[in-house]
Design a protein around this motif. Structure first.
Motif, PDB file in Angstrom:
ATOM      1  N   ILE A 124      20.928  41.236 -14.557  1.00 49.05           N
ATOM      2  CA  ILE A 124      21.207  41.794 -15.881  1.00 49.05           C
ATOM      3  C   ILE A 124      22.678  41.731 -16.261  1.00 49.05           C
ATOM      4  O   ILE A 124      23.064  41.062 -17.218  1.00 49.05           O
ATOM      5  N   SER A 125      23.536  42.446 -15.552  1.00 46.12           N
ATOM      6  CA  SER A 125      24.917  42.630 -16.043  1.00 46.12           C
ATOM      7  C   SER A 125      25.787  41.403 -15.852  1.00 46.12           C
ATOM      8  O   SER A 125      26.613  41.071 -16.708  1.00 46.12           O
ATOM      9  N   GLY A 126      25.644  40.695 -14.726  1.00 46.95           N
ATOM     10  CA  GLY A 126      26.445  39.506 -14.484  1.00 46.95           C
ATOM     11  C   GLY A 126      27.940  39.813 -14.368  1.00 46.95           C
ATOM     12  O   GLY A 126      28.344  40.903 -13.983  1.00 46.95           O
ATOM     13  N   THR A 127      28.757  38.846 -14.771  1.00 42.38           N
ATOM     14  CA  THR A 127      30.199  38.935 -14.560  1.00 42.38           C
ATOM     15  C   THR A 127      30.956  39.536 -15.739  1.00 42.38           C
ATOM     16  O   THR A 127      32.179  39.459 -15.797  1.00 42.38           O
ATOM     17  N   ARG A 128      30.249  40.155 -16.679  1.00 47.44           N
ATOM     18  CA  ARG A 128      30.937  40.762 -17.815  1.00 47.44           C
ATOM     19  C   ARG A 128      31.818  41.920 -17.364  1.00 47.44           C
ATOM     20  O   ARG A 128      31.511  42.632 -16.414  1.00 47.44           O
ATOM     21  N   ALA A 129      32.926  42.096 -18.082  1.00 44.34           N
ATOM     22  CA  ALA A 129      33.883  43.135 -17.699  1.00 44.34           C
ATOM     23  C   ALA A 129      33.301  44.529 -17.876  1.00 44.34           C
ATOM     24  O   ALA A 129      33.580  45.436 -17.087  1.00 44.34           O
ATOM     25  N   VAL A 130      32.489  44.707 -18.916  1.00 42.77           N
ATOM     26  CA  VAL A 130      31.860  46.007 -19.196  1.00 42.77           C
ATOM     27  C   VAL A 130      30.423  45.756 -19.618  1.00 42.77           C
ATOM     28  O   VAL A 130      30.148  44.847 -20.412  1.00 42.77           O
ATOM     29  N   TYR A 131      29.525  46.552 -19.081  1.00 41.92           N
ATOM     30  CA  TYR A 131      28.120  46.463 -19.480  1.00 41.92           C
ATOM     31  C   TYR A 131      27.633  47.871 -19.782  1.00 41.92           C
ATOM     32  O   TYR A 131      27.721  48.767 -18.945  1.00 41.92           O
ATOM     33  N   THR A 132      27.124  48.070 -21.011  1.00 41.13           N
ATOM     34  CA  THR A 132      26.836  49.425 -21.486  1.00 41.13           C
ATOM     35  C   THR A 132      25.342  49.763 -21.424  1.00 41.13           C
ATOM     36  O   THR A 132      24.486  48.897 -21.252  1.00 41.13           O
ATOM     37  N   ARG A 133      25.090  51.037 -21.616  1.00 39.78           N
ATOM     38  CA  ARG A 133      23.720  51.549 -21.641  1.00 39.78           C
ATOM     39  C   ARG A 133      22.925  50.940 -22.799  1.00 39.78           C
ATOM     40  O   ARG A 133      21.753  50.602 -22.645  1.00 39.78           O
ATOM     41  N   ASP A 134      23.551  50.802 -23.961  1.00 37.48           N
ATOM     42  CA  ASP A 134      22.849  50.232 -25.116  1.00 37.48           C
ATOM     43  C   ASP A 134      22.418  48.805 -24.851  1.00 37.48           C
ATOM     44  O   ASP A 134      21.327  48.379 -25.277  1.00 37.48           O
ATOM     45  N   GLU A 135      23.253  48.039 -24.144  1.00 33.01           N
ATOM     46  CA  GLU A 135      22.920  46.650 -23.863  1.00 33.01           C
ATOM     47  C   GLU A 135      21.731  46.534 -22.925  1.00 33.01           C
ATOM     48  O   GLU A 135      20.832  45.710 -23.125  1.00 33.01           O
ATOM     49  N   VAL A 136      21.710  47.367 -21.893  1.00 28.81           N
ATOM     50  CA  VAL A 136      20.594  47.277 -20.950  1.00 28.81           C
ATOM     51  C   VAL A 136      19.301  47.771 -21.591  1.00 28.81           C
ATOM     52  O   VAL A 136      18.215  47.243 -21.334  1.00 28.81           O
ATOM     53  N   GLU A 137      19.397  48.761 -22.471  1.00 30.92           N
ATOM     54  CA  GLU A 137      18.181  49.295 -23.093  1.00 30.92           C
ATOM     55  C   GLU A 137      17.579  48.315 -24.083  1.00 30.92           C
ATOM     56  O   GLU A 137      16.367  48.350 -24.330  1.00 30.92           O
ATOM     57  N   ASP A 138      18.398  47.443 -24.660  1.00 30.72           N
ATOM     58  CA  ASP A 138      17.851  46.388 -25.506  1.00 30.72           C
ATOM     59  C   ASP A 138      16.926  45.484 -24.694  1.00 30.72           C
ATOM     60  O   ASP A 138      15.887  45.023 -25.191  1.00 30.72           O
ATOM     61  N   GLN A 139      17.304  45.223 -23.446  1.00 27.07           N
ATOM     62  CA  GLN A 139      16.474  44.391 -22.586  1.00 27.07           C
ATOM     63  C   GLN A 139      15.276  45.165 -22.043  1.00 27.07           C
ATOM     64  O   GLN A 139      14.173  44.621 -21.942  1.00 27.07           O
ATOM     65  N   LEU A 140      15.478  46.423 -21.711  1.00 30.18           N
ATOM     66  CA  LEU A 140      14.383  47.229 -21.165  1.00 30.18           C
ATOM     67  C   LEU A 140      13.297  47.466 -22.203  1.00 30.18           C
ATOM     68  O   LEU A 140      12.111  47.588 -21.857  1.00 30.18           O
ATOM     69  N   ARG A 141      13.679  47.533 -23.480  1.00 28.58           N
ATOM     70  CA  ARG A 141      12.701  47.845 -24.532  1.00 28.58           C
ATOM     71  C   ARG A 141      11.600  46.781 -24.599  1.00 28.58           C
ATOM     72  O   ARG A 141      10.406  47.106 -24.657  1.00 28.58           O
ATOM     73  N   GLU A 159      31.788  57.163 -22.040  1.00 24.95           N
ATOM     74  CA  GLU A 159      30.379  57.498 -21.857  1.00 24.95           C
ATOM     75  C   GLU A 159      29.501  56.281 -22.173  1.00 24.95           C
ATOM     76  O   GLU A 159      29.787  55.504 -23.075  1.00 24.95           O
ATOM     77  N   GLY A 160      28.424  56.130 -21.403  1.00 24.48           N
ATOM     78  CA  GLY A 160      27.460  55.076 -21.674  1.00 24.48           C
ATOM     79  C   GLY A 160      27.765  53.748 -21.018  1.00 24.48           C
ATOM     80  O   GLY A 160      27.067  52.769 -21.270  1.00 24.48           O
ATOM     81  N   VAL A 161      28.786  53.674 -20.146  1.00 23.95           N
ATOM     82  CA  VAL A 161      29.104  52.434 -19.436  1.00 23.95           C
ATOM     83  C   VAL A 161      28.383  52.454 -18.090  1.00 23.95           C
ATOM     84  O   VAL A 161      28.526  53.399 -17.313  1.00 23.95           O
ATOM     85  N   LEU A 162      27.617  51.421 -17.808  1.00 27.04           N
ATOM     86  CA  LEU A 162      26.862  51.348 -16.548  1.00 27.04           C
ATOM     87  C   LEU A 162      27.540  50.471 -15.508  1.00 27.04           C
ATOM     88  O   LEU A 162      27.385  50.712 -14.308  1.00 27.04           O
ATOM     89  N   ALA A 163      28.268  49.440 -15.955  1.00 30.54           N
ATOM     90  CA  ALA A 163      28.952  48.542 -15.026  1.00 30.54           C
ATOM     91  C   ALA A 163      30.355  48.239 -15.560  1.00 30.54           C
ATOM     92  O   ALA A 163      30.527  48.003 -16.759  1.00 30.54           O
ATOM     93  N   TRP A 164      31.349  48.266 -14.645  1.00 28.32           N
ATOM     94  CA  TRP A 164      32.743  48.069 -15.050  1.00 28.32           C
ATOM     95  C   TRP A 164      33.451  47.245 -13.992  1.00 28.32           C
ATOM     96  O   TRP A 164      33.360  47.547 -12.795  1.00 28.32           O
ATOM     97  N   ARG A 165      34.135  46.175 -14.444  1.00 28.21           N
ATOM     98  CA  ARG A 165      34.892  45.327 -13.520  1.00 28.21           C
ATOM     99  C   ARG A 165      36.344  45.780 -13.492  1.00 28.21           C
ATOM    100  O   ARG A 165      36.992  45.901 -14.542  1.00 28.21           O
ATOM    101  N   HIS A 166      36.850  46.025 -12.306  1.00 27.09           N
ATOM    102  CA  HIS A 166      38.249  46.450 -12.164  1.00 27.09           C
ATOM    103  C   HIS A 166      39.162  45.309 -12.609  1.00 27.09           C
ATOM    104  O   HIS A 166      38.984  44.166 -12.197  1.00 27.09           O
ATOM    105  N   PRO A 167      40.148  45.582 -13.476  1.00 26.70           N
ATOM    106  CA  PRO A 167      41.072  44.517 -13.920  1.00 26.70           C
ATOM    107  C   PRO A 167      41.800  43.912 -12.724  1.00 26.70           C
ATOM    108  O   PRO A 167      42.448  44.622 -11.950  1.00 26.70           O
ATOM    109  N   MET A 168      41.689  42.583 -12.596  1.00 20.61           N
ATOM    110  CA  MET A 168      42.289  41.919 -11.431  1.00 20.61           C
ATOM    111  C   MET A 168      43.215  40.768 -11.812  1.00 20.61           C
ATOM    112  O   MET A 168      43.771  40.115 -10.940  1.00 20.61           O
ATOM    113  N   GLU A 169      43.409  40.528 -13.112  1.00 23.03           N
ATOM    114  CA  GLU A 169      44.247  39.404 -13.516  1.00 23.03           C
ATOM    115  C   GLU A 169      45.684  39.623 -13.040  1.00 23.03           C
ATOM    116  O   GLU A 169      46.277  40.674 -13.283  1.00 23.03           O
ATOM    117  N   ASP A 170      46.221  38.619 -12.360  1.00 23.00           N
ATOM    118  CA  ASP A 170      47.593  38.663 -11.809  1.00 23.00           C
ATOM    119  C   ASP A 170      47.760  39.733 -10.745  1.00 23.00           C
ATOM    120  O   ASP A 170      48.884  40.133 -10.421  1.00 23.00           O
TER     121      ASP A 170
END
Length: 341
Positions: free
Chosen positions: A146-163, A22-33
């Motif tokens: 906002i999210s960029g190339t991070r593997a996971v970007y959460t709701r709390d992280e985006v709300e820190d910027q939105l505030r 819960e609370g994940v807004l962006a998720w990168r599919h694991p692609m290593e190898d």
């Protein structure tokens, strides 16, 4: 390890996101190898979007549905990689999933007072709190800004910027408003409407859609709160008829009598002023009623009590414990002085 296991490990036939956390807004599919099998299946659920990114460059975007990944369904990625139309080999690409569900019941507030410009008070400092809801409206912008190339970007992280964005927008929006702040503070729905339009535009620049925004409380400095209370009170009085206004004034006078009795010296003159207090009350009542009724003939003055009667009343107040011995002695001395001359 068998050759079959090696091939199964290296190639992906199905790409999907189950949103297990819960609370994940962006998720990168694991692609290593891993490489994506040409013709693989991309599953994008309702309230999701998927974005293919090649070496940091945004390529194709997919909405809800089941998609077969080929050069025809990946035109932008095909162009970035310079694939031939007959290309049928496995390929590498980053795949990001975005949750587009509405994030409801999010709280906002000013941890410190915000300074805004006001037409009535020039500059004022206020604190405000409320609720809002939002969603990812444009995954391209959200990834880029906002999210960029991070593997996971959460709701709390985006709300820190939105505030921070919300507080800056609120100050600018209210400062540019032609409506007096006191009027908006008395009508929080009006305040929310004033802020929401500018805030929606600010969110939109980052790929975020503002769904709801409201103001639940406004905290003002004491002097500004007193001015707001006075304005509200004036509005209430203006809506009263003459008959109701007379009753309201009488209530104010009745409420002020106990406070007057607490003033220093208020009891000391009770002996000489017992009759005068009644006369003052009558004069006040006549004055107030005269504001809302036709003029009346002047009342005949009541006869004054004698010094002996006043001394008797004063002794009665002492016996009942309504005045102190010191008050009794000082007032008695004054009355006797008048009696003896």
């Amino acid at each position: 390890m068998s050759l079959g296991s090696f091939i199964k490990k290296q190639f992906l036939d199905v790409l999907q996101w189950n949103e297990e956390t819960e609370g994940v807004l962006a998720w990168r599919h694991p692609m290593e190898d891993y490489e994506i099998q040409n013709g693989a299946t991309l599953v994008v659920r309702e309230s999701q979007m998927a974005v293919f990114v090649d070496e940091g460059r945004i390529a194709d975007v997919f909405g809800p549905g089941t998609h077969r990944l080929t050069t025809s369904t990946l035109p932008l990625l095909t162009n970035l990689k310079n694939w031939d139309k007959l290309f049928a080999s496995p390929f590498k690409s980053d795949v990001y999933f975005f949750s587009t569900r509405v994030q409801t019941g999010r709280k906002w507030g000013t941890t410190q007072p915000v300074t805004i410009r006001d037409k009535d008070f020039d500059m004022i400092r206020v604190r405000a709190f409320g609720m809002y809801s939002y969603r990812i409206a444009d995954p391209r912008l959200f990834f880029k800004e906002i999210s960029g190339t991070r593997a996971v970007y959460t709701r709390d992280e985006v709300e820190d910027q939105l505030r921070g964005l919300m507080l800056a927008t609120m100050a600018n929006s209210l400062g540019a408003s032609k409506i007096a702040f006191l009027d908006m503070a008395a009508n929080q729905t009006l305040m929310a409407q004033q802020i929401r339009g500018d805030l929606a535009a600010a969110f939109g620049r980052y790929g975020v859609g503002l769904d709801e925004f409201n103001v639940t409380s406004v905290s003002l400095p004491e002097e500004l709160q007193a001015a707001l209370d006075e304005r509200i009170s004036a509005g209430m009085k203006a809506s009263l008829g003459a008959d109701k206004m007379g009753g309201f004034t009488q209530f104010q006078v009745a409420s002020s009598i106990p406070l007057a009795a607490q003033n220093e010296g208020g009891i000391a003159g009770i002996g000489a002023g017992a009759g005068a207090g009644i006369a003052i009350g009558q004069a006040m009542a006549q004055g107030m009623s005269g504001a809302f009724a036709p003029p009346q003939p002047p009342a005949v003055p009541a006869s004054s009590d004698s010094i002996e009667d006043r001394l008797g009343k004063l002794k009665g107040l002492l016996d009942k414990g309504l005045i102190s011995q010191a008050d009794y002695d000082s007032t008695k001395a004054e009355l006797l002085k008048k009696l003896i001359g």
